[in-house]
Motif scaffolding. Structure first.
Motif, PDB file in Angstrom:
ATOM      1  N   LEU A  61       0.809  -1.217   0.000  1.00 51.90           N
ATOM      2  CA  LEU A  61       0.000   0.000   0.000  1.00 51.90           C
ATOM      3  C   LEU A  61       0.841   1.264   0.000  1.00 51.90           C
ATOM      4  CD1 LEU A  61      -2.825  -0.966   2.522  1.00 51.90           C
ATOM      5  CD2 LEU A  61      -2.867  -1.065   0.021  1.00 51.90           C
ATOM      6  N   GLN A  62       2.086   1.164   0.375  1.00 50.41           N
ATOM      7  CA  GLN A  62       2.980   2.316   0.398  1.00 50.41           C
ATOM      8  C   GLN A  62       3.597   2.588  -0.973  1.00 50.41           C
ATOM      9  OE1 GLN A  62       5.731   1.127   3.422  1.00 50.41           O
ATOM     10  NE2 GLN A  62       4.163   1.075   4.999  1.00 50.41           N
ATOM     11  N   ASP A  63       3.480   1.668  -1.900  1.00 47.83           N
ATOM     12  CA  ASP A  63       4.067   1.802  -3.237  1.00 47.83           C
ATOM     13  C   ASP A  63       3.116   2.536  -4.172  1.00 47.83           C
ATOM     14  OD1 ASP A  63       6.004   0.183  -2.105  1.00 47.83           O
ATOM     15  OD2 ASP A  63       5.478  -1.593  -3.258  1.00 47.83           O
ATOM     16  N   ASP A  64       3.680   3.156  -5.195  1.00 47.93           N
ATOM     17  CA  ASP A  64       2.879   3.796  -6.248  1.00 47.93           C
ATOM     18  C   ASP A  64       3.014   2.988  -7.530  1.00 47.93           C
ATOM     19  OD1 ASP A  64       1.897   6.028  -4.823  1.00 47.93           O
ATOM     20  OD2 ASP A  64       3.821   7.048  -5.066  1.00 47.93           O
ATOM     21  N   PHE A  65       1.888   2.876  -8.239  1.00 45.54           N
ATOM     22  CA  PHE A  65       1.851   2.142  -9.497  1.00 45.54           C
ATOM     23  C   PHE A  65       1.092   2.975 -10.524  1.00 45.54           C
ATOM     24  CE2 PHE A  65       2.037  -0.874  -6.005  1.00 45.54           C
ATOM     25  CZ  PHE A  65       3.101  -1.688  -6.370  1.00 45.54           C
ATOM     26  N   PRO A  66       1.630   4.126 -10.913  1.00 44.07           N
ATOM     27  CA  PRO A  66       0.898   4.976 -11.851  1.00 44.07           C
ATOM     28  C   PRO A  66       0.602   4.227 -13.150  1.00 44.07           C
ATOM     29  CG  PRO A  66       3.006   5.966 -11.219  1.00 44.07           C
ATOM     30  CD  PRO A  66       2.928   4.627 -10.577  1.00 44.07           C
ATOM     31  N   PRO A  67      -0.554   4.411 -13.720  1.00 40.08           N
ATOM     32  CA  PRO A  67      -1.607   5.394 -13.442  1.00 40.08           C
ATOM     33  C   PRO A  67      -2.675   4.899 -12.455  1.00 40.08           C
ATOM     34  CG  PRO A  67      -2.128   4.266 -15.458  1.00 40.08           C
ATOM     35  CD  PRO A  67      -0.815   3.689 -14.968  1.00 40.08           C
ATOM     36  N   ILE A  68      -2.426   3.764 -11.778  1.00 35.83           N
ATOM     37  CA  ILE A  68      -3.426   3.218 -10.858  1.00 35.83           C
ATOM     38  C   ILE A  68      -3.644   4.189  -9.698  1.00 35.83           C
ATOM     39  CG2 ILE A  68      -3.994   1.315  -9.287  1.00 35.83           C
ATOM     40  CD1 ILE A  68      -2.232  -0.482 -11.127  1.00 35.83           C
TER      41      ILE A  68
END
Length: 117
Positions: A82-89
């Motif tokens: 949950l701390q990670d980013d997965f753009p464009p999500i």
């Protein structure tokens, strides 16, 4: 060939109402799993999903049906991701079958929005 624990296999096609469906294998041949497997496979699936360009992704609660994990163990595995980013999500939704499951997951993620339909 049979898919192995930890694999994520993508399928996309014009006949789908979605950009893609990802099949994640979160159990071994003896239906065993662990929070660490959930962390790894969730991260792998979200990276793969991001390549299809969605803003919203839906997940099942991996390894809690045929697998041996409790919802608490699943939550333990998902929390680091949950701390990670997965753009464009922008949004990740976990589908649960029963109201008591929604309530239990809400206990593990009080900071997140939950709803029941």
């Amino acid at each position: 060939r049979a898919a192995k624990c930890g694999e994520v296999i993508a399928y996309s096609g014009d006949e789908l109402p979605y950009k893609a469906v990802l099949h994640a294998v979160a159990i071994d041949g003896w239906y065993k799993s662990s929070p660490q497997i959930i962390t790894d496979i969730t991260r792998k699936a979200l990276k793969m999903a991001a390549d299809f360009g969605p803003k919203k992704v839906a997940f099942t609660v991996l390894a809690t049906g045929f697998g041996n994990l409790s919802l608490a163990e699943f939550a333990q595995g998902v929390r680091p991701v949950l701390q990670d980013d997965f753009p464009p999500i922008e949004e990740v939704v976990f589908g649960l079958l029963l109201d008591f499951q929604v309530a239990e997951m809400a206990k593990h993620f009080p900071e997140l929005e939950t709803c029941s339909v």
